[in-house]
Scaffold this motif. Structure first.
Motif, short mmCIF file in Angstrom:
data_model
loop_
_atom_site.label_atom_id
_atom_site.label_comp_id
_atom_site.label_asym_id
_atom_site.label_seq_id
_atom_site.Cartn_x
_atom_site.Cartn_y
_atom_site.Cartn_z
N VAL A 10 -5.73 -1.22 16.65
CA VAL A 10 -6.70 -0.13 16.47
C VAL A 10 -7.25 -0.35 15.03
O VAL A 10 -6.57 0.18 14.18
CB VAL A 10 -6.51 1.31 16.98
N THR A 12 -10.29 -2.28 12.05
CA THR A 12 -11.43 -3.25 11.86
C THR A 12 -10.78 -3.94 10.86
O THR A 12 -10.58 -3.37 9.84
CB THR A 12 -12.81 -2.97 11.57
N THR A 14 -11.06 -5.50 7.30
CA THR A 14 -12.10 -5.27 6.10
C THR A 14 -11.44 -6.06 4.87
O THR A 14 -10.55 -6.78 5.09
CB THR A 14 -12.05 -3.88 5.84
N ARG A 15 -12.18 -6.09 3.68
CA ARG A 15 -11.88 -6.65 2.70
C ARG A 15 -10.57 -6.39 2.02
O ARG A 15 -9.99 -5.11 2.38
CB ARG A 15 -12.85 -6.21 1.52
N THR A 18 -6.86 -5.72 -3.47
CA THR A 18 -5.64 -5.09 -3.90
C THR A 18 -5.36 -5.51 -5.48
O THR A 18 -5.96 -6.39 -6.07
CB THR A 18 -4.75 -5.15 -3.00
N ARG A 22 -1.95 -0.91 -8.91
CA ARG A 22 -3.41 0.08 -8.66
C ARG A 22 -2.95 1.25 -8.14
O ARG A 22 -3.81 2.29 -8.55
CB ARG A 22 -4.07 -0.81 -7.55
N GLY A 50 -2.69 -0.95 5.75
CA GLY A 50 -3.68 -1.62 5.22
C GLY A 50 -3.45 -2.16 3.67
O GLY A 50 -4.14 -1.59 2.85
N TYR A 51 -2.31 -2.73 3.56
CA TYR A 51 -1.93 -2.87 2.20
C TYR A 51 -2.65 -4.04 1.47
O TYR A 51 -2.54 -4.44 0.35
CB TYR A 51 -0.32 -3.57 2.12
N GLY A 52 -3.26 -4.81 2.27
CA GLY A 52 -4.49 -5.74 1.82
C GLY A 52 -4.11 -7.36 1.61
O GLY A 52 -3.09 -7.60 2.41
N GLU A 78 -0.84 -4.19 8.51
CA GLU A 78 -2.13 -4.78 8.15
C GLU A 78 -2.83 -5.36 9.35
O GLU A 78 -1.77 -5.88 10.31
CB GLU A 78 -1.66 -5.80 7.07
N ARG A 83 -2.92 -12.11 6.64
CA ARG A 83 -2.14 -11.15 5.66
C ARG A 83 -0.71 -10.85 5.94
O ARG A 83 0.14 -10.62 4.80
CB ARG A 83 -3.09 -9.93 5.15
N GLY A 101 -2.55 -1.76 13.66
CA GLY A 101 -3.69 -0.86 13.07
C GLY A 101 -3.34 0.66 13.15
O GLY A 101 -2.10 0.91 12.86
N PHE A 102 -4.40 1.41 13.36
CA PHE A 102 -4.29 2.89 13.27
C PHE A 102 -3.22 3.41 14.25
O PHE A 102 -2.83 4.71 14.37
CB PHE A 102 -5.65 3.46 13.62
N ALA A 116 -4.62 3.49 1.68
CA ALA A 116 -5.17 3.70 0.29
C ALA A 116 -6.20 2.66 0.38
O ALA A 116 -6.22 1.36 0.59
CB ALA A 116 -4.26 3.43 -0.96
N ASN A 117 -7.64 3.04 0.08
CA ASN A 117 -8.77 1.97 0.01
C ASN A 117 -8.91 1.46 1.44
O ASN A 117 -9.31 0.27 1.53
CB ASN A 117 -8.57 0.87 -1.11
N TYR A 122 -15.04 2.07 6.38
CA TYR A 122 -15.33 2.73 7.78
C TYR A 122 -16.58 3.57 7.70
O TYR A 122 -16.69 3.99 6.57
CB TYR A 122 -14.23 3.25 8.38
C1 LIG Z 1 -9.47 -2.84 0.19
S1 LIG Z 1 -7.96 -3.32 1.07
C2 LIG Z 1 -6.78 -2.08 0.43
C3 LIG Z 1 -5.34 -2.64 -0.09
C4 LIG Z 1 -4.51 -1.64 -0.55
N1 LIG Z 1 -4.08 -0.65 0.34
C5 LIG Z 1 -4.87 -1.18 -2.14
O1 LIG Z 1 -5.27 -0.03 -2.25
O2 LIG Z 1 -4.88 -1.81 -2.93
C6 LIG Z 1 -8.02 -2.58 2.79
C7 LIG Z 1 -7.06 -3.36 3.69
O3 LIG Z 1 -6.96 -2.38 4.97
C8 LIG Z 1 -6.90 -3.36 6.04
N2 LIG Z 1 -7.26 -2.44 7.11
C9 LIG Z 1 -8.65 -2.05 7.46
N3 LIG Z 1 -8.30 -1.38 8.44
C10 LIG Z 1 -7.23 -1.24 9.04
C11 LIG Z 1 -6.44 -0.62 10.10
N4 LIG Z 1 -7.04 0.11 11.15
N5 LIG Z 1 -5.21 -0.84 10.07
C12 LIG Z 1 -4.42 -1.74 9.24
N6 LIG Z 1 -5.13 -2.34 8.18
C13 LIG Z 1 -6.42 -2.15 8.14
C14 LIG Z 1 -7.84 -4.45 5.83
O4 LIG Z 1 -7.64 -5.37 6.64
C15 LIG Z 1 -7.62 -4.67 4.29
O5 LIG Z 1 -6.74 -5.72 4.02
#
Ligand SMILES: C[S@@+](CC[C@H](N)C(=O)[O-])C[C@H]1O[C@@H](n2cnc3c(N)ncnc32)[C@H](O)[C@@H]1O
Length: 271
Positions: A10, A12, A14-15, A18, A22, A50-52, A78, A83, A101-102, A116-117, A122
């Motif tokens: 669940v 999308t 995204t970028r 990381t 940080r 969403g560790y990136g 993730e 990733r 996901g969620f 985080a981030n 969204y």
């Molecule tokens: C900007 S990175 C943040 C990385 C790290 N958390 C940080 O703060 O440095 C956002 C990550 O969240 C992931 N993401 C977005 N929506 C998500 C979801 N619903 N479930 C899991 N991961 C998700 C994206 O694919 C992306 O790799």
């Protein structure tokens, strides 16, 4: 929520931006404020959602949580499968990575979910539903425990400025502002790092706008303390701010360049 039959995560992609270290401010705050809950849990599972593009924040979360709760386990989740594959070589005792996901694809109810981030990319309208979904996955409260914690927020590329919301199974509890004091011109510098639920509400008439205005005023009033250093100025500022706003923490946290406020005082109008 995705069913096991479809198992489509669940959310999308995204970028994946990381950076190492940080999220140190957030990690330390979690260890300090949620350490007792993590120690109390039979199987304390923390999800780094969403560790990136690289797994650094999950590796560091494990190390910092273990200073407070030696049995803590971290699961990096993730939504972008490559990733997850890139992170797998970093698995170790206490640290695993999963595609998801969620829906939070871990068994049981985690003691911590850190995002985080993630929600910054969204839409604002999606935040409330995502919060509800994630809060419903947290360990429930009982007679002894307040339950799990969701920490959802935003920071700059190198983690000097950070704002996050902490939520329990019942919903939002607090908002924390955390900064490297040496680099701060005024508290409202943090406005650009407000989490998605608040960033579009930093306009006249909204509580978070009034809060940052009062924070800047208190900072200006504390200017004479600058000669003792930015930390002394911040301590004085937050002490003054606490006269008008429900600050929930104390000098030990303020000294770290933090202040935590009741969510209800900053919640957008109409919430
Ligand atoms: C900007 S990175 C943040 C990385 C790290 N958390 C940080 O703060 O440095 C956002 C990550 O969240 C992931 N993401 C977005 N929506 C998500 C979801 N619903 N479930 C899991 N991961 C998700 C994206 O694919 C992306 O790799």
């Amino acid at each position: 929520m995705a069913s096991r039959a479809t198992s489509r995560p669940v959310g999308t992609v995204t970028r994946g931006t990381t950076n190492p270290n940080r999220l140190r401010r957030m990690d330390r705050w979690i260890a300090a404020t949620h350490g007792a809950e993590l120690r109390r849990a039979d199987a304390p599972v923390a999800v780094d959602l969403g560790y990136g593009a690289a797994p650094w924040t999950a590796v560091e979360l494990l190390a910092r949580l273990r200073t407070a709760a030696p049995r803590a386990q971290v699961v990096g989740v993730e939504i972008e499968p490559e990733r997850v594959a890139a992170a797998r070589p970093y698995e170790r005792e206490g640290l695993t990575f999963r595609h998801g996901g969620f829906e939070i694809p871990v068994p049981g109810r985690p003691t911590l979910i850190r995002a985080a981030n993630v929600l910054r990319q969204y839409d604002e309208e999606q935040v409330a539903a995502v919060w509800r979904r994630l809060c419903a996955r947290l360990a429930p409260a009982d007679g002894v425990s307040r339950g799990g914690l969701l920490v959802e927020g935003t920071c700059d590329e190198i983690g000097r400025r950070h704002v996050w919301v902490a939520l329990g199974p019942e919903g939002p509890r607090t908002v924390t502002f955390a900064t490297r004091l040496g680099s701060l011109e005024r508290p409202s510098d943090l406005a650009e790092r407000l989490p998605k639920a608040l960033i579009h509400r930093n306009v006249p008439g909204e509580p978070v706008h009034a809060f940052l205005r009062d924070f800047d005023r208190a900072w200006a009033g504390a200017a004479p303390f600058a000669s003792y250093g930015a930390r002394q100025r911040w301590l004085r500022t937050v002490r003054d701010l606490a006269a008008d706003w429900p600050v929930t923490d104390g000098p030990a946290r303020w000294r770290q360049g933090e202040v935590t406020v009741d969510w209800a005082a900053l919640a957008p109008r109409g919430h």
